[in-house]
Design a protein around this motif. Structure first.
Motif, short mmCIF file in Angstrom:
data_model
loop_
_atom_site.label_atom_id
_atom_site.label_comp_id
_atom_site.label_asym_id
_atom_site.label_seq_id
_atom_site.Cartn_x
_atom_site.Cartn_y
_atom_site.Cartn_z
N ASN A 39 0.79 -1.32 0.12
CA ASN A 39 0.08 0.07 -0.01
C ASN A 39 0.95 1.30 0.12
O ASN A 39 0.53 2.26 -0.51
N GLN A 40 1.95 1.30 0.80
CA GLN A 40 2.85 2.39 0.86
C GLN A 40 3.37 2.40 -0.68
O GLN A 40 3.71 3.87 -1.06
N CYS A 41 3.89 1.43 -1.08
CA CYS A 41 4.52 1.72 -2.63
C CYS A 41 3.34 2.28 -3.68
O CYS A 41 3.71 3.07 -4.30
N ARG A 42 2.16 1.70 -3.29
CA ARG A 42 1.04 2.22 -4.52
C ARG A 42 0.91 3.53 -4.16
O ARG A 42 0.50 4.37 -5.09
N LEU A 43 0.60 4.09 -2.97
CA LEU A 43 0.35 5.57 -2.64
C LEU A 43 1.49 6.32 -3.07
O LEU A 43 1.13 7.28 -3.80
N LYS A 44 2.76 6.07 -2.97
CA LYS A 44 3.55 6.83 -3.60
C LYS A 44 3.94 6.82 -5.07
O LYS A 44 4.03 8.00 -5.52
N GLY A 45 3.51 5.81 -5.68
CA GLY A 45 3.40 5.93 -6.99
C GLY A 45 2.28 6.75 -7.60
O GLY A 45 2.41 7.37 -8.44
N LEU A 46 1.04 6.55 -6.86
CA LEU A 46 -0.04 7.41 -7.42
C LEU A 46 0.21 8.77 -6.93
O LEU A 46 -0.16 9.86 -7.80
N VAL A 47 1.01 9.11 -5.91
CA VAL A 47 1.38 10.72 -5.72
C VAL A 47 2.29 11.35 -6.58
O VAL A 47 2.28 12.48 -7.01
N VAL A 48 3.26 10.19 -6.94
CA VAL A 48 4.35 10.79 -7.95
C VAL A 48 3.52 11.18 -9.25
O VAL A 48 4.07 12.12 -9.95
N ARG A 49 2.85 10.26 -9.85
CA ARG A 49 1.98 10.10 -11.09
C ARG A 49 1.40 11.62 -10.98
O ARG A 49 1.06 12.34 -11.98
#
Length: 312
Positions: free
Chosen positions: A120-130
């Motif tokens: 979930n942390q990786c997913r959140l970071k990826g979404l925020v970066v995009r």
């Protein structure tokens, strides 16, 4: 106690590994098969910790798969390793030498494992970066559109802008759902929003890029973000203190948000007036406000984490 280190120099194609203490060296492909061989190499030489530099993403697959294989890993700052190498007299730079230096650096620093982030942390970071990339692209295309007078050309910009806006709204919804579905994140989200001026994107950036908030003391979290004034004293000299390093993404958003938050918070407004009246430069004032806001958010996150832990 960690006794044996495996330094790994990472690149797009290869992983160069060196065991310290010892002379063992090997090169592996930077893919799933090569990483499996690297794990076996570490097991054969009884390496307690694999250490890699943060290289813009080339280390991520190895870091993830090695942890899944039960091999502890740590990520280090490449600038720190390079400075260590030069201090130790290693002026040459090859993949083999770099792997050796990384292992020695880890051994002398007595590094501990860097725990992998949750899915979930990786997913959140990826979404925020995009989302941040889309926002930047949207601003650029809106600026370009204003410079064009031809209606047909403007229409091409309108299509792109509409697409960016749709994707941004979708990503914002996914980020909000991800935060709401996690009990701890939901609590932190509600806590951060008690500070006026802190809104959706600020909360998302903090959770994505500063998951440690609330687990470090105020001095440590400020240094981690790069908002802690660093001493520059020697003998009778009291040098000018400045900030350096840290997580630039979080720092930049806090500097921006602190300027907004002071409009609603009397204590921040008074702090801003005192610094301005003392003749402090504008950037110094902005950084000091961001530091004060970070300390406040960290304290709130610490209390929220404690209440959540007690409740569960």
């Amino acid at each position: 106690m960690i006794k044996t280190f495996c330094g790994v120099d990472t690149s797009k194609q290869h992983l160069d590994a060196r065991i310290v203490p010892g002379e063992a060296f090997a090169r592996f492909a930077n893919d799933a098969a090569g990483i499996a061989k690297l794990a076996a190499f570490c097991a054969e030489h009884k390496a307690d910790l694999v250490v890699m530099e943060a290289t813009g993403g080339f280390e991520r697959l190895a870091f993830t798969l090695l942890w899944e294989a039960g091999v502890a890993c740590a990520i280090v700052n490449p600038r720190s390793v390079r400075q260590y190498a030069e201090a130790m007299g290693f002026l040459e730079k090859t993949d083999r030498i770099d792997a050796f230096v990384i292992a020695h650096f880890a051994r002398n620093k007595d590094l501990k494992p860097t725990l992998p982030a949750s899915k979930n942390q990786c997913r959140l970071k990826g979404l925020v970066v995009r989302l941040r990339q889309l926002t930047d692209d949207l601003v650029v295309n809106q600026q370009r559109r204003r410079q064009v007078e031809d209606d047909e050309i403007r229409a091409t910009f309108d299509e792109i802008i509409a697409l960016f806006k749709r994707q941004s709204r979708r990503l914002e919804g996914e980020i909000a759902s991800l935060i709401d579905d996690d009990p701890l994140w939901a609590v932190l989200n509600e806590t951060f929003r008690t500070v006026k001026g802190v809104a959706d994107r600020t909360v998302a950036r903090i959770m994505a890029e500063l998951p440690e908030i609330g687990t470090y003391d105020n001095k440590a979290i400020a240094k981690l973000v790069g908002l802690a004034p660093l001493a520059n004293d020697s003998g009778k000299k009291n040098g000018k203190r400045s900030i350096r390093g840290g997580r630039s993404g979080v720092r930049s958003i806090l500097v921006l948000v602190a300027g907004t938050a002071r409009r609603y918070d009397d204590s921040l407004a008074d702090f801003h007036r005192r610094l301005t009246a003392a003749g402090k430069p504008k950037m110094v004032v902005r950084v000091a406000l961001a530091h004060k806001l970070l300390v406040r958010l960290n304290a709130k996150a610490r209390d929220a984490r404690a209440q959540y832990a007690n409740a569960t």
